[in-house]
Design a protein around this motif. Structure first.
Motif, PDB file in Angstrom:
ATOM      1  N   ASP A  88      47.525  36.721  37.907  1.00 18.74           N
ATOM      2  CA  ASP A  88      46.983  37.548  36.820  1.00 18.74           C
ATOM      3  C   ASP A  88      45.768  38.359  37.263  1.00 18.74           C
ATOM      4  O   ASP A  88      45.699  39.572  37.057  1.00 18.74           O
ATOM      5  N   GLN A  89      44.791  37.691  37.836  1.00 20.75           N
ATOM      6  CA  GLN A  89      43.544  38.378  38.181  1.00 20.75           C
ATOM      7  C   GLN A  89      43.766  39.466  39.222  1.00 20.75           C
ATOM      8  O   GLN A  89      43.081  40.491  39.206  1.00 20.75           O
ATOM      9  N   TYR A 105      44.961  42.518  37.291  1.00 25.15           N
ATOM     10  CA  TYR A 105      43.877  43.158  36.543  1.00 25.15           C
ATOM     11  C   TYR A 105      42.933  43.907  37.494  1.00 25.15           C
ATOM     12  O   TYR A 105      42.508  45.031  37.202  1.00 25.15           O
ATOM     13  N   THR A 146      51.448  37.272  28.785  1.00 24.65           N
ATOM     14  CA  THR A 146      50.030  37.614  28.750  1.00 24.65           C
ATOM     15  C   THR A 146      49.477  37.715  27.339  1.00 24.65           C
ATOM     16  O   THR A 146      48.262  37.664  27.150  1.00 24.65           O
ATOM     17  N   ASN A 202      46.752  43.132  26.005  1.00 26.08           N
ATOM     18  CA  ASN A 202      45.500  42.455  26.319  1.00 26.08           C
ATOM     19  C   ASN A 202      45.512  41.021  25.794  1.00 26.08           C
ATOM     20  O   ASN A 202      45.779  40.801  24.605  1.00 26.08           O
ATOM     21  N   HIS A 251      46.379  50.059  31.396  1.00 28.09           N
ATOM     22  CA  HIS A 251      45.026  50.547  31.614  1.00 28.09           C
ATOM     23  C   HIS A 251      45.095  52.070  31.663  1.00 28.09           C
ATOM     24  O   HIS A 251      46.185  52.655  31.602  1.00 28.09           O
ATOM     25  N   LEU A 262      42.024  48.423  29.347  1.00 27.70           N
ATOM     26  CA  LEU A 262      42.036  47.010  29.695  1.00 27.70           C
ATOM     27  C   LEU A 262      40.991  46.257  28.877  1.00 27.70           C
ATOM     28  O   LEU A 262      39.985  46.821  28.448  1.00 27.70           O
ATOM     29  N   ARG A 275      42.135  48.064  37.657  1.00 23.94           N
ATOM     30  CA  ARG A 275      40.781  48.646  37.648  1.00 23.94           C
ATOM     31  C   ARG A 275      40.579  49.534  38.878  1.00 23.94           C
ATOM     32  O   ARG A 275      40.048  50.651  38.770  1.00 23.94           O
ATOM     33  N   LEU A 293      50.323  44.604  31.724  1.00 21.06           N
ATOM     34  CA  LEU A 293      49.021  45.164  31.359  1.00 21.06           C
ATOM     35  C   LEU A 293      49.151  46.665  31.234  1.00 21.06           C
ATOM     36  O   LEU A 293      50.036  47.289  31.827  1.00 21.06           O
TER      37      LEU A 293
END
Length: 488
Positions: free
Chosen positions: A414-415, A418, A63, A104, A336, A451, A422, A334
Motif C-alpha cells: 500500500d505505502q 501511495y 482500500t 481514500n 491522485h 490523495l 505522490r 487510489l
C-alpha cells in the motif's frame, strides 16, 4: 465480479468473528439505540446479513471498506437527523456512504456506525422550474436513466458507476461542463441535515454561507440527503471510444495539444487515457459532441490516428455513457491528481514516460493497472458561475484535472503505491513548471481525486479560513469530525 464479492464476503466474515469478540466501545449500543429512536422504515443491519455486506462494500473494497459494528439505512432526512444527533452526543465514530466510488481509506467507511444513503434514491424532474431533485444514494447511472425519457440532463459524472453525493460534494467535471460549468455550479439547493439534527434547505438565498461551503467542501457541515440541480435540454450526441496502440502516442500528443488549444466549440470534449496493463501501453481516446453531428474538422485529427478499434456514432446520451461501460478495479486502488494549466507535447511525453515507468515498476508489487487521464476543458469553464464556491477559490486562471489511477492487490505494498502517486504527481507538476507553466504551483488540486493526505490549502486556497468559520458556526462540537474525509 461475483467471485470478487464472494471473496470479500468470506474475508469480512472471518475477520468479524474475531473483531467483534470482546468489543468494548459503545458503537453497538448506538446501533441498538438507533433502532429505538427512528421510524420503522429505517433499517439496522449487523454482520452476517447480506444487506450489511452490500452496504459497506466499495468500488475498491480492499482500500475503502472497513468492518463496521452495524449498518444503518435511514429512509428520511428526519431519521438522519435523529441518528446524527445521537452519534454526536455519544461521540460514536461513523461513516456516510453514497455510491462508494471513493478510494481514500476511511473516507466513507468506519469501524463504528456505517450510514448507508442507499434509500435516498428518487429522481424527480420538475418541468416548471427546469430542475431535478436527486437523492444522495444514487449512482449517475440511475440519474441518466431516469432523465432520458424526459429529454433532459444534468451536469453529472463522465463515467458510470460513480456515486452522486461524493461527486457533487467535491466539485464535478461533466461532459456538459464546457457549456454550463462545474457540476457544483449547476446546483441550486441542498437538503442538508445539520449536526444538531435539524433539516434545512441550503440555497443562495436561504443559507448563503452553507451554499458556498457545500460546493466542494464535502461532508464537513452535516449530511446532504438530496440535491436540486438545473436541468438542460439533452439532444442526441455524437461520439464514442477509440483504442490506440501506445506506439502511436506521439501522434496522439500532437492531436490532443491541437484540440485543447484550437477547438473553441463548447459542445465538444475529449478524454485521453494513457493505460498500462499486461506489460504495455494503450491509449483510450474518448470523444464527445453534445449534438447529433459535430461541425466538420473538429475531431478530424483524432479520428485519423491509426486505431485498434473505433466505435463512434450518434446516439442518446444514455447510450453514449453505457457504451463506455463501468470502470472496474481490483481490490485496491487510489486516485491522485495534478492541475496543469495547458497541454503540450512536452508534457504529454512526460505523462507517457510516467505511465511506462510506474506501470513496469509497480507490476512487480502486485500492480495490475496504471492510468493517467488527460482531460482538456474549455478555458472559460470556470467563468459560468460568478458566485464564490469552496472549490475552486480562484476562477480567474484556467486549470485542468489530471487523474492518476493505480490498482493493485497486495496490501503489503500500500505505502509504495501511495508514495508512487505522490512522486508521479510531483514530477508532472515540475515538468509543467519547467515547460513555462509558472502558475501551476498555485493551481488547486481537485478534491474528488486528491490523495487522502492532501493539505486543505492545496485544494481550497484562500477559502480555508472562511470554511473553518462556517464549520465552527454550524458544528461547534465537531460532530462531523467523527466521520472520515478531508476535515476542517
Amino acid at each position: 465480479m461475483l467471485l470478487q464479492y464472494t471473496t470479500v464476503i468470506l474475508s469480512i466474515w472471518c475477520l468479524l468473528s474475531g473483531a467483534l469478540s470482546g468489543d468494548t466501545d459503545h458503537s453497538l449500543d448506538a446501533c441498538s439505540q438507533i433502532i429505538q429512536i427512528t421510524s420503522s422504515s429505517t433499517k439496522v443491519y449487523y454482520p452476517g446479513n447480506p444487506s450489511y455486506i452490500k452496504a459497506i462494500s466499495h468500488w475498491a473494497n480492499g482500500t475503502s471498506t472497513q468492518l463496521s459494528k452495524c449498518v444503518v439505512e435511514p429512509t428520511t432526512a428526519v431519521d438522519v437527523g435523529k441518528i446524527l444527533k445521537l452519534l454526536g452526543s455519544n461521540r460514536t465514530p461513523f461513516a456516510v456512504k453514497g455510491g462508494g466510488h471513493g478510494t481514500n481509506p476511511g473516507f466513507s467507511s468506519t469501524p463504528g456506525v456505517h450510514i448507508s444513503m442507499r434509500s435516498f434514491s428518487s429522481v424527480t424532474y420538475k418541468k416548471s422550474s427546469q430542475t431535478v431533485d436527486i437523492g444522495a444514494g444514487l449512482l449517475w447511472d440511475d440519474v441518466y436513466a431516469a432523465l432520458h425519457p424526459h429529454g433532459v440532463n444534468v451536469a453529472g459524472a463522465r463515467a458510470l458507476g460513480v456515486g452522486v453525493s461524493g461527486f457533487l460534494l467535491g466539485g464535478g467535471y461533466s461532459w456538459l461542463s464546457n457549456q454550463y460549468g462545474l457540476s457544483i455550479d449547476t446546483i441550486v439547493a441542498y437538503e442538508l441535515v445539520l449536526p444538531t439534527g435539524q433539516v434545512i434547505q441550503a440555497s443562495k438565498l436561504s443559507h448563503p454561507d452553507l451554499f458556498f461551503a457545500l460546493k466542494g467542501g464535502y461532508n464537513n457541515f452535516g449530511i446532504v440527503t438530496g440535491f436540486t440541480m438545473q436541468a438542460f435540454h439533452q439532444p442526441q450526441v455524437w461520439g464514442g471510444t477509440i483504442i490506440i496502440d501506445g506506439a502511436n502516442e506521439p501522434i496522439v500528443a500532437t492531436a490532443v495539444e491541437n484540440f485543447s488549444n484550437n477547438v473553441k466549440d463548447t459542445k465538444a470534449g475529449i478524454n485521453t487515457l494513457y493505460n498500462f496493463s499486461n506489460g504495455s501501453i494503450s491509449i483510450v481516446q474518448i470523444i464527445f459532441y453534445n449534438g447529433p453531428l459535430p461541425p466538420a474538422g473538429i475531431f478530424d485529427e483524432l479520428l485519423a490516428i491509426p486505431s485498434l478499434s473505433k466505435n463512434i456514432k450518434t446516439s442518446s446520451f444514455q447510450a453514449f455513457m453505457q457504451a463506455g461501460g463501468i470502470l472496474e478495479t481490483d481490490s485496491r486502488a487510489l486516485f491522485h491528481t495534478v492541475s496543469p494549466l495547458k497541454f503540450s507535447q512536452t508534457l504529454l511525453e512526460v505523462v507517457r514516460n510516467e505511465t511506462l515507468f510506474w506501470g513496469t515498476y509497480l507490476a512487480s508489487k502486485s500492480g495490475t493497472f496504471v492510468s493517467y487521464a488527460i482531460e482538456p476543458f474549455d478555458a472559460k469553464i470556470y467563468t459560468h458561475n460568478k458566485t464564490a464556491t469552496a472549490y475552486p477559490a480562484d476562477r480567474s486562471t484556467p486549470f485542468y484535472p489530471y487523474i492518476i489511477w493505480f490498482s493493485w492487490t497486495d496490501p503489503s505494498f500500500d505505502q509504495e503505491f501511495y508514495t508512487a502517486a505522490r512522486e508521479s504527481s510531483d514530477r508532472i507538476r515540475d515538468a509543467a513548471f519547467s515547460d513555462g507553466q509558472i502558475d501551476i504551483l498555485d493551481a488547486p488540486l481537485y478534491p474528488n481525486i486528491a490523495l487522502f493526505d492532501t493539505p486543505l490549502e492545496k485544494m481550497y486556497g484562500i477559502n480555508v479560513p472562511r470554511l473553518h468559520r462556517i464549520k465552527t458556526a454550524v458544528d461547534p462540537m465537531n460532530v462531523m469530525g467523527l466521520a472520515g474525509g478531508f476535515k476542517l
